[in-house]
Design an enzyme around this catalytic site. Sequence first.
Site, PDB file in Angstrom:
ATOM      1  CG  ASP A   1      -1.867  -1.189   1.248  1.00  0.00           C
ATOM      2  OD1 ASP A   1      -2.203  -1.704   0.170  1.00  0.00           O
ATOM      3  OD2 ASP A   1      -2.246  -1.617   2.351  1.00  0.00           O
TER       4      ASP A   1
ATOM      5  CD  GLU B   1      -9.697  -2.312  -1.873  1.00  0.00           C
ATOM      6  OE1 GLU B   1     -10.884  -2.616  -1.596  1.00  0.00           O
ATOM      7  OE2 GLU B   1      -8.708  -2.889  -1.391  1.00  0.00           O
TER       8      GLU B   1
END
Length: 527
Positions: free
Chosen positions: A51, A207
């Site tokens: 991430d 997302e």
Amino acid sequence: MMYMQLTGIARSLMAAAFAAAVLTAPLASAWQADNGDGTYTNPPLNADYPDPDVIRVGEDFYFATTTFANAPGLRILHSRDLVNWTIAGHVLPRLPGGPAFDLDGGNVYRRGVFAPSLRFHQGEFIVAFTVVGQHTRLCRAAQVAGPWRCHTLDRAAFDPALFFDTDGRAYIATAIGSDGTVTLLSLSPDLTRVTEARQIHHIPGAEGSKLIRRGDWIYLFNAVPRRLAMTISRARALTGPWETIPSINSAETGGHQGAIVDLADGRWWGFVMQDRPAIGRVTNFSPIFWRDDWPVWGTPEAPGRVPAIARKPVQGQPRAAPATSDGFDAPQLGLQWAWNHNPDDTRWSLTERPGFLRLKATTARSFWTARNTLTQKGQGPYSRADAQLDLRGLAAGDRCGLGTLGKVNAGIAVVRAADGSLSLQRHTLIDQGDSQDATTLPGPAVPLAASRVTLRLEMDFGRARGRLSWLDGAQARPLGDEFELIYDWRTGTFQGPQVALFCFNPDREGGHLDVDSVQFSDRPPAD
């Protein structure tokens, strides 16, 4: 397998020989992506750094990454060239939340800190993140190493994308993969309140949002986990209308969650996350070029993919890598270390015996549930960690040693029996995601006469196999069979396998283990 019985003098000489052999062996810190000829090999960090969010401040780059249940949480790295990275610090000394963050009544493996968004605005570093099950937090610091001051918003923004527009106004974009609606949250000038929430776009399954401005265009990057792919959208205004195109993907072209970052000379570079079977999720960096005002990963000669080898974006910077080996000579832990959850600070010390890490046996069924299991990331393609241990403080029932923390939790423990004898025991715990302390598979045991021992963990990510050994002189003697190295987002820790030092007692708080050093190498032994 027999352990040779030794006299006291012989044991002392053998312990000294162990230490000398380990300390004088060729060592390396971690995977070295800088090829030394002006090029680099992807990934710059061959470890589980998922991430990613990357920014530039002047000539410095900063990289924020997910840390899940590990404490300290929310790691930030620093580089001058996007290739050579070191750890700058952590935002959260301890994880905020309920008792499970302290391993009280459960655990938060696979939860905790996800997908931070890092920005620099008006002289401050500002990071937005959401702890699973809690509202979104924003933290600020004048220096990336902290101290950080934090406040909490009135809602949870999944994978928040913090964005400051050219007029200084602040926003968060958020989308969750179960839906894909992108919502734009407007923030108050002091960043403490959400003043408006507005749906601005919809991408099925999206997302991991990132918002970037380049000139008159605003770019929205989104991961689509179900396809392990990334989309890029652009608009003249935050409210749209948006155009969306598919971009690269993890399986074929190098990644599926990321964005772009500008260089001081006006060029832009791309970063993306890629799932790899054993080690976890690594971050690749790529040159990009612009075609019709769209960023394209790669080069005009090889468009649409992250290159395996590329020219370094900034030349002349020295090689660097996150720390790995540790002699525990400092009064604080090295930045490479993290506890499996918030630790019980009464159960460890660096000052009670200077030059050693003391782990005090805490009451737990395994090191999966112990509050003083200390970890650092496994490094691909191969990691070898040698832990030199002083066993004299162990009490009856203590189980202390070295292993891996992940889905397959394999450990080699020194066990003190009621009669005072020591043995090396091997066990494997496999987390199935449906119990706090999952299936434990017992392994072999070996009598141990010495009061010091060196334990070895090897992780071969190319073969997805690990091995645990103890050193008999210069000879490494495996204890038990090889075990699998598995990255699995549904079970385990949601991270690649980590090196783990542990000390627990199933029945009571016990004695202690003194760790003299952990020596790391990225090369297999020459045997």
